[in-house]
Scaffold this motif. Structure first.
Motif, short mmCIF file in Angstrom:
data_model
loop_
_atom_site.label_atom_id
_atom_site.label_comp_id
_atom_site.label_asym_id
_atom_site.label_seq_id
_atom_site.Cartn_x
_atom_site.Cartn_y
_atom_site.Cartn_z
N ILE A 1 -82.88 88.66 -17.81
CA ILE A 1 -82.97 87.91 -16.55
C ILE A 1 -82.33 86.52 -16.71
N GLN A 2 -82.67 85.86 -17.83
CA GLN A 2 -82.12 84.52 -18.08
C GLN A 2 -80.59 84.57 -18.14
N ALA A 3 -80.06 85.63 -18.76
CA ALA A 3 -78.60 85.75 -18.85
C ALA A 3 -78.00 85.81 -17.44
N GLU A 4 -78.64 86.59 -16.57
CA GLU A 4 -78.10 86.67 -15.20
C GLU A 4 -78.21 85.30 -14.52
N GLU A 5 -79.31 84.59 -14.76
CA GLU A 5 -79.45 83.26 -14.16
C GLU A 5 -78.31 82.33 -14.63
N PHE A 6 -77.93 82.47 -15.88
CA PHE A 6 -76.84 81.65 -16.43
C PHE A 6 -75.44 82.15 -16.01
N GLY A 7 -75.39 83.37 -15.47
CA GLY A 7 -74.08 83.97 -15.17
C GLY A 7 -73.42 84.57 -16.40
N THR B 1 -72.58 87.58 -18.78
CA THR B 1 -72.47 89.04 -18.68
C THR B 1 -71.97 89.61 -20.00
N GLN B 2 -72.00 90.94 -20.07
CA GLN B 2 -71.50 91.63 -21.25
C GLN B 2 -70.03 91.23 -21.49
N ALA B 3 -69.28 91.07 -20.40
CA ALA B 3 -67.85 90.79 -20.53
C ALA B 3 -67.57 89.34 -20.93
N ASN B 4 -68.41 88.39 -20.47
CA ASN B 4 -68.05 86.98 -20.71
C ASN B 4 -68.94 86.30 -21.76
N VAL B 5 -69.85 87.04 -22.39
CA VAL B 5 -70.81 86.40 -23.29
C VAL B 5 -70.12 85.66 -24.45
N ASP B 6 -68.99 86.21 -24.91
CA ASP B 6 -68.31 85.54 -26.03
C ASP B 6 -67.70 84.20 -25.60
N GLU B 7 -67.24 84.16 -24.33
CA GLU B 7 -66.74 82.88 -23.79
C GLU B 7 -67.84 81.83 -23.80
N PHE B 8 -69.05 82.28 -23.43
CA PHE B 8 -70.19 81.36 -23.35
C PHE B 8 -70.59 80.80 -24.72
N LEU B 9 -70.16 81.47 -25.79
CA LEU B 9 -70.49 80.94 -27.13
C LEU B 9 -69.87 79.55 -27.31
N PRO C 1 -76.59 72.59 -23.85
CA PRO C 1 -77.60 72.82 -24.88
C PRO C 1 -78.49 74.02 -24.59
N ALA C 2 -78.80 74.25 -23.30
CA ALA C 2 -79.67 75.39 -22.95
C ALA C 2 -78.99 76.71 -23.28
N ILE C 3 -77.69 76.78 -23.03
CA ILE C 3 -76.96 78.01 -23.32
C ILE C 3 -76.76 78.18 -24.83
N LYS C 4 -76.53 77.08 -25.51
CA LYS C 4 -76.42 77.14 -26.98
C LYS C 4 -77.69 77.69 -27.60
N ARG C 5 -78.84 77.21 -27.08
CA ARG C 5 -80.13 77.69 -27.59
C ARG C 5 -80.30 79.17 -27.26
N PHE C 6 -79.99 79.52 -26.01
CA PHE C 6 -80.19 80.89 -25.55
C PHE C 6 -79.37 81.88 -26.36
N LEU C 7 -78.13 81.54 -26.62
CA LEU C 7 -77.25 82.48 -27.34
C LEU C 7 -77.36 82.36 -28.86
N TYR D 1 -78.05 86.99 -27.37
CA TYR D 1 -76.61 87.29 -27.39
C TYR D 1 -76.41 88.79 -27.66
N ASN D 2 -77.11 89.29 -28.69
CA ASN D 2 -76.94 90.70 -29.08
C ASN D 2 -77.31 91.65 -27.94
N ILE D 3 -78.39 91.29 -27.22
CA ILE D 3 -78.82 92.15 -26.10
C ILE D 3 -77.74 92.19 -25.02
N ILE D 4 -77.24 91.02 -24.66
CA ILE D 4 -76.26 90.96 -23.57
C ILE D 4 -74.97 91.67 -23.98
N LYS D 5 -74.58 91.47 -25.22
CA LYS D 5 -73.37 92.12 -25.74
C LYS D 5 -73.52 93.65 -25.71
#
Ligand SMILES: N[C@@H](CCC(=O)N[C@@H](CS)C(=O)NCC(=O)O)C(=O)O
Length: 345
Positions: free
Chosen positions: A255-261, A263-271, A276-282, A300-304
């Motif tokens: 759910i948090q991943a969707e809130e952040f936008g 996705t499976q396709a863009n999660v590596d970009e978000f790295l 800071p919130a996204i850094k912690r999350f991933l 990260y692993n779940i979303i990937k």
């Protein structure tokens, strides 16, 4: 003031887990269920039989909305979405089977109720699907609302909240019905097609899926009323907080991943994000994982591997699938729905 374990010790166990690097979860944080799962090497999940929610594909591989949360859990525990075994079980048998230890968790459309919590001894993770009880009738009956079903014969599945809710409904309205109580879901569905019953009552999502599987779906109507609230949530045995928290935060990660936008396709970009919130999350910032005893990259692993909540929904039951559900209540809180993740901090 004394704490169950000191912060220093927490940091130390986290460091050990990281330096060993192997297990996704530090054993210092295991509970009985997680211990058993890690020894066995696979999570045992009880499911149902409605395609879109849970069904084996033509290769025998389980697919579906609830199945994907089982795969996400396998990622949290093993960093491998395939280390999970799905077994279908009837609504009547699944809770006793969970209690007996045949399953580690039910991801089978179980409604969270107070009786199941206090009397039967189950705990529930976050609601993954907000549902309500519906009634499916043959169109030729000419019925437009539930109250028109006075004197009808209605199929109900044994052991479900639906069995209880329909009794409440008729008591409340002062009308009469004859329940036909059926355990097996195939027999339950066949009862309507064969004319053994005038209507079926169950979670409306389940009925919509069953209808789409009929030879002539247009011959059947799902009545507009919802007789109840059916918050469908993962069920676990009470008394194992650690396992419950793993379930909780696995669902929240989607759910948090969707809130952040994310996705499976863009999660590596978000790295590369500087937020800071996204850094912690991933898990780019590893402090959170160290503190909670999970692999810092578990989200990260779940979303990937599985995707965010919206992706799981769309892939299995969304508007472009045969099931064709709209998000409705199962939309993020920011878009008028009920899905809300507590903070990852
Ligand atoms: N939500 C109700 C009904 C549960 C239920 O029967 N769920 C459906 C799926 S949403 C199901 O398992 N049907 C039987 C099956 O698939 O075998 C409850 O908790 O009692």
């Amino acid at each position: 003031m004394t704490y169950p374990f000191s912060l220093k010790r927490l940091a130390a166990t986290g460091a050990v887990a990281l330096s060993l690097g192997a297990a996704a979860i530090s054993s210092a944080f295991a509970g009985p269920t997680l211990d058993a799962i890690q020894q066995r090497g696979v999570i045992k999940v009880g499911v149902g039989t409605s395609p879109g929610f849970f069904a084996p594909d033509s290769n025998g591989k389980w697919q579906g909305f609830f199945v994907d949360f089982g795969r996400a859990l396998a990622v949290t525990v093993f960093n491998d979405p395939n280390k999970v075994e799905f077994t279908s079980s009837s609504p009547q048998q699944r809770l006793p089977a969970l209690q007996a230890g045949e399953f580690d968790i039910l991801l089978s459309g179980v409604t969270q109720t107070v009786t199941r919590a206090f009397k039967l001894g189950f705990h529930f993770g976050p609601v993954v699907f907000y549902d309500g009880q519906g009634i499916l009738v043959k169109k030729s009956l000419g019925v437009e609302k539930a109250a028109d079903l006075d004197g009808a014969t209605i199929g109900v599945q044994s052991g479900t909240t639906g069995e209880l809710n329909i009794a409440d409904f008729f008591r409340k309205t002062g009308k009469k019905y004859t329940p036909v109580v059926i355990e097996d879901s195939k027999e339950f569905v066949a009862a309507l097609e064969s004319g053994r019953v005038d209507a079926l009552t169950q979670d409306s999502s389940d009925l919509a899926i069953r209808r789409s599987e009929f030879k002539n779906p247009d011959d059947y109507v799902l009545l507009p009323e919802r007789l109840s609230k059916e918050p469908l949530a993962p069920a676990v045995r009470a008394g194992d907080d650690r396992w419950l928290e793993i379930v909780n935060w696995t669902v929240y990660a989607t759910i948090q991943a969707e809130e952040f936008g994310i996705t499976q396709a863009n999660v590596d970009e978000f790295l590369k994000s500087e937020d800071p919130a996204i850094k912690r999350f991933l898990g780019v910032d590893t402090s959170l994982g160290e503190a909670i005893g999970l692999d810092p990259k578990f989200a990260y692993n779940i979303i990937k591997a599985v995707g965010n909540y919206g992706e799981i929904f769309d892939r299995n039951i969304g508007p472009n699938t045969k099931v064709g559900f709209q998000r409705g209540y199962n939309e993020l809180w920011t878009k008028g729905g009920l899905l809300y993740s507590p903070p990852f901090r």
